[in-house]
Design an enzyme around this catalytic site. Structure first.
Site, short mmCIF file in Angstrom:
data_model
loop_
_atom_site.label_atom_id
_atom_site.label_comp_id
_atom_site.label_asym_id
_atom_site.label_seq_id
_atom_site.Cartn_x
_atom_site.Cartn_y
_atom_site.Cartn_z
N SER A 26 15.66 9.27 8.69
CA SER A 26 14.57 9.01 7.74
C SER A 26 14.96 9.39 6.32
O SER A 26 14.17 9.25 5.38
CB SER A 26 13.31 9.79 8.15
OG SER A 26 13.61 11.17 8.26
N ASN A 113 8.96 20.59 12.38
CA ASN A 113 7.62 20.03 12.61
C ASN A 113 6.59 20.60 11.65
O ASN A 113 5.78 19.86 11.08
CB ASN A 113 7.20 20.26 14.06
CG ASN A 113 8.12 19.53 15.03
OD1 ASN A 113 8.95 18.73 14.62
ND2 ASN A 113 7.97 19.82 16.32
N THR A 158 -26.24 -13.18 -8.69
CA THR A 158 -26.23 -12.88 -7.26
C THR A 158 -25.82 -14.18 -6.61
O THR A 158 -26.15 -15.27 -7.11
CB THR A 158 -27.61 -12.44 -6.75
OG1 THR A 158 -28.55 -13.50 -6.97
CG2 THR A 158 -28.12 -11.19 -7.45
N HIS A 159 -25.07 -14.11 -5.55
CA HIS A 159 -24.51 -15.30 -4.89
C HIS A 159 -23.67 -16.13 -5.87
O HIS A 159 -23.53 -17.33 -5.69
CB HIS A 159 -25.61 -16.18 -4.29
CG HIS A 159 -26.63 -15.42 -3.50
ND1 HIS A 159 -26.50 -15.16 -2.15
CD2 HIS A 159 -27.79 -14.81 -3.89
CE1 HIS A 159 -27.55 -14.45 -1.72
NE2 HIS A 159 -28.33 -14.22 -2.76
N SER A 280 3.21 -21.25 -16.85
CA SER A 280 3.67 -22.07 -15.74
C SER A 280 4.93 -22.81 -16.17
O SER A 280 5.07 -23.18 -17.34
CB SER A 280 2.58 -23.08 -15.37
OG SER A 280 3.15 -24.20 -14.75
N LYS A 286 -0.83 -23.53 -19.39
CA LYS A 286 -1.31 -22.46 -18.52
C LYS A 286 -1.07 -21.06 -19.04
O LYS A 286 -0.04 -20.76 -19.62
CB LYS A 286 -0.63 -22.57 -17.15
CG LYS A 286 -1.03 -23.80 -16.37
CD LYS A 286 -2.33 -23.57 -15.65
CE LYS A 286 -2.05 -22.96 -14.30
NZ LYS A 286 -3.26 -22.87 -13.52
N ASN A 288 -1.71 -17.66 -16.95
CA ASN A 288 -2.22 -17.21 -15.65
C ASN A 288 -2.50 -15.71 -15.63
O ASN A 288 -1.69 -14.93 -16.13
CB ASN A 288 -1.20 -17.55 -14.56
CG ASN A 288 -1.04 -19.05 -14.39
OD1 ASN A 288 -2.00 -19.80 -14.59
ND2 ASN A 288 0.16 -19.48 -14.06
N GLU A 293 -4.45 -10.73 -10.49
CA GLU A 293 -4.20 -11.37 -9.19
C GLU A 293 -3.34 -10.49 -8.29
O GLU A 293 -3.60 -10.36 -7.09
CB GLU A 293 -3.53 -12.73 -9.38
CG GLU A 293 -4.48 -13.80 -9.87
CD GLU A 293 -3.79 -15.11 -10.22
OE1 GLU A 293 -4.46 -16.14 -10.23
OE2 GLU A 293 -2.57 -15.11 -10.49
N TYR A 320 3.74 17.40 18.24
CA TYR A 320 4.52 16.49 17.40
C TYR A 320 5.24 15.44 18.24
O TYR A 320 5.81 15.72 19.29
CB TYR A 320 5.57 17.28 16.59
CG TYR A 320 6.46 16.36 15.77
CD1 TYR A 320 6.06 15.95 14.50
CD2 TYR A 320 7.66 15.86 16.29
CE1 TYR A 320 6.84 15.07 13.76
CE2 TYR A 320 8.46 14.99 15.54
CZ TYR A 320 8.03 14.60 14.29
OH TYR A 320 8.80 13.72 13.56
N GLN A 325 7.17 10.18 12.15
CA GLN A 325 8.10 9.88 11.06
C GLN A 325 7.69 8.57 10.36
O GLN A 325 8.03 8.36 9.20
CB GLN A 325 9.52 9.78 11.61
CG GLN A 325 10.57 9.53 10.57
CD GLN A 325 11.96 9.82 11.11
OE1 GLN A 325 12.29 10.96 11.41
NE2 GLN A 325 12.75 8.77 11.28
N LYS A 328 5.50 8.03 6.71
CA LYS A 328 5.89 8.23 5.31
C LYS A 328 5.95 6.95 4.50
O LYS A 328 5.44 6.90 3.37
CB LYS A 328 7.21 8.97 5.23
CG LYS A 328 7.01 10.44 5.53
CD LYS A 328 8.28 11.16 5.79
CE LYS A 328 8.01 12.31 6.72
NZ LYS A 328 7.53 11.90 8.07
N1 ARG Z 1 11.94 13.34 10.00
C1 ARG Z 1 10.95 13.94 10.82
C2 ARG Z 1 9.55 13.36 10.47
O1 ARG Z 1 9.45 12.75 9.49
C3 ARG Z 1 10.93 15.41 10.62
C4 ARG Z 1 10.44 16.18 11.79
C5 ARG Z 1 11.39 16.02 12.91
N2 ARG Z 1 11.07 16.86 14.00
C6 ARG Z 1 11.63 16.64 15.17
N3 ARG Z 1 11.30 17.47 16.12
N4 ARG Z 1 12.45 15.66 15.42
O2 ARG Z 1 8.60 13.52 11.19
#
Ligand code: ARG
Length: 464
Positions: A26, A113, A158-159, A280, A286, A288, A293, A320, A325, A328
């Site tokens: 990650s 964790n 309205t509408h 355009s 144009k 835009n 948008e 966990y 992961q 993120k």
């Molecule tokens: N990269 C992991 C995450 O984003 C970190 C925690 C990993 N923990 C584990 N026991 N593998 O969640």
């Protein structure tokens, strides 16, 4: 054998498959948490030393080492490694490379964790402050427009059919209110973000005599999480943030839609600055409205992240799981796009040109003051339902004769009710109509100006 720098390699006899190594890593995206990871580690080491679990010398070396790593990252001199999987192990390996055995002591009483859950909470707390400031800037831009156009009459819809005259300032203040609730929602969400997972370790807590209150205090968190299993496993705070973000984007997308409509040739209520539009490649005329948008479009992507995160969490057993992961990228993408949308929207409004003549002309179409005529008849003693019927007939005549109610001669109006007299005409004007809605929350220019004054106070009362 695994490369010796993998902190967990001890129990393994075979190396990780190269593809699996890349697949499970990650670091490409979680490295953006480095500052928070270091902040959390410094607090953790400081607490360990105060509890006598680390020596003061070890603590000082660790704090200095982590600070050096942060400087290397910020100078672009840090090499991130995929085999080291994530931001946590990259930083720890660098610390060990720098300090040797002392560096290896940092992870005492901690797990990735509780570490990652802490990092994300620290990150999100900071981003919520930035986002709330971005909302505030947009609200201030809205107040400027509202002030300028407090008495500009436009049709209220309205509408998407002409309903009653309103002031453009009043319309702007509706946007202000939507964003005010968004800002409040984020502040409320932040109360549940500022809770400390550290100390939960892998899932059950740790055997060391730690002081979680002290760590929480060092990080400026409200308190430690009550339950270790919950602390490392739930991501509801991210889902809650993304839900608040989705609502905010829903609001921005509605505002964007109105700007798109209003800037069209058919409406012509506003003109967007050239700097926020594109042309355009084929149609020379144009201009835009790309920026609104795109903001409208980005709402869809953030709704998608909310659904994705809910589904990510659904059905996960405690505690966990590696599934987490996956929290993120949608979170980071939500934050980035939210900040971008707020920034560009505030700038767009800052450069907005309004065309009150076009607004007024549009308000003259569609019998916008029909309700005013009904209210006038009620004041003359006619029950509202009958008044409604009378005005309906007058409108039908106006449609046939292609005239607004205010343009029908008095004798014709009197055919529908003898109660109608000369004093009806001020009631049928646009300015008379808006000025009459003169109570808190109404569209009268005096009320809009009072609302703007209160809004400024509310902004000042609630710093980000
Ligand atoms: N990269 C992991 C995450 O984003 C970190 C925690 C990993 N923990 C584990 N026991 N593998 O969640």
């Amino acid at each position: 054998m695994n490369s010796p720098d993998k902190p967990w390699a001890g129990r393994f006899n075979e190396p990780t498959d190269a593809f699996v190594e890349a697949f499970t890593a990650s670091v490409d995206f979680d490295r953006r948490l480095y500052r928070y990871d270091i902040q959390g580690s410094i607090a953790h080491a400081t607490m360990l030393a105060r509890q006598g679990i680390l020596t003061a010398a070890d603590r000082d070396a660790i704090v200095a080492g982590l600070t050096r790593i942060r400087e290397r990252i910020e100078a672009g001199e840090f090499e991130w490694s995929i085999p080291l999987e994530d931001v946590h192990m990259n930083l720890e390996a660098a610390l060990v490379a720098d300090l040797g055995d002392t560096g290896k002591k940092l992870h005492t009483g901690r797990s990735r964790n509780d570490q990652v859950a802490t990092d994300v909470r620290l990150y999100l707390r900071a981003e919520i402050a930035t986002i709330r400031a971005g909302i505030e800037r947009l609200q201030s831009a809205i107040l400027e427009v509202a002030e300028r156009e407090a008495a500009s009459v436009m049709p209220g819809f309205t509408h998407l059919q002409v309903a009653q005259p309103i002031t453009f300032g009043h319309h702007m203040m509706a946007w202000f209110e939507m964003l005010q609730r968004d800002r409040e929602r984020l502040a409320d969400c932040r109360r549940r973000v500022e809770i400390l997972p550290l100390g939960a370790a892998a899932l059950a807590g740790t055997t060391y005599p730690i002081d979680r209150h002290y760590t929480a205090e060092l990080l400026g968190f409200a308190r430690p999480a009550e339950n270790s299993l919950d602390a490392v496993s739930d991501r509801d705070f991210i889902i809650e943030f993304t839900a608040a973000a989705a609502i905010l984007m829903m609001h921005l997308s509605r505002c964007a839609e109105e700007l798109i409509l209003w800037s069209s040739a058919q409406f012509g209520f506003v003109e967007l600055s050239d700097a926020f539009c594109t042309g355009s490649s084929i149609m020379p005329q144009k201009k835009n409205p790309d920026v609104p948008e795109l903001v409208r479009g980005k709402a869809g992507r953030i709704f998608g992240h909310l659904m994705g995160l809910l589904t990510l969490m659904k059905g996960q057993p405690l505690a966990y799981n590696k599934d987490n992961q996956e929290d993120k990228e949608p979170l980071f993408d939500t934050v980035d796009n939210l900040k971008g949308s707020l920034k560009v929207f505030a700038e767009l409004l800052g450069a907005l040109k309004c065309n009150p003549q076009r607004m007024r002309a549009a308000a003259r179409q569609g019998f916008a003051t029909a309700t005013d005529l009904a209210d006038y008849l009620v004041r003359k003693g006619i029950p509202f339902r009958d008044a409604h019927e009378i005005v309906g007939q007058a409108v039908a005549l106006g449609i046939r004769e292609k005239k607004d109610l205010s343009e029908l001669p008095l004798e014709k109006l009197r055919r529908f009710s003898p109660e109608i007299t000369e004093d009806v005409f001020p009631v049928l004007t646009l300015d008379g109509s808006v000025a009459a809605r003169d109570h808190l929350g109404g569209t009268a220019p005096t009320q809009v100006r009072a609302a703007i004054r209160r809004a400024r106070e509310r902004l000042a009362d609630d710093p980000t």
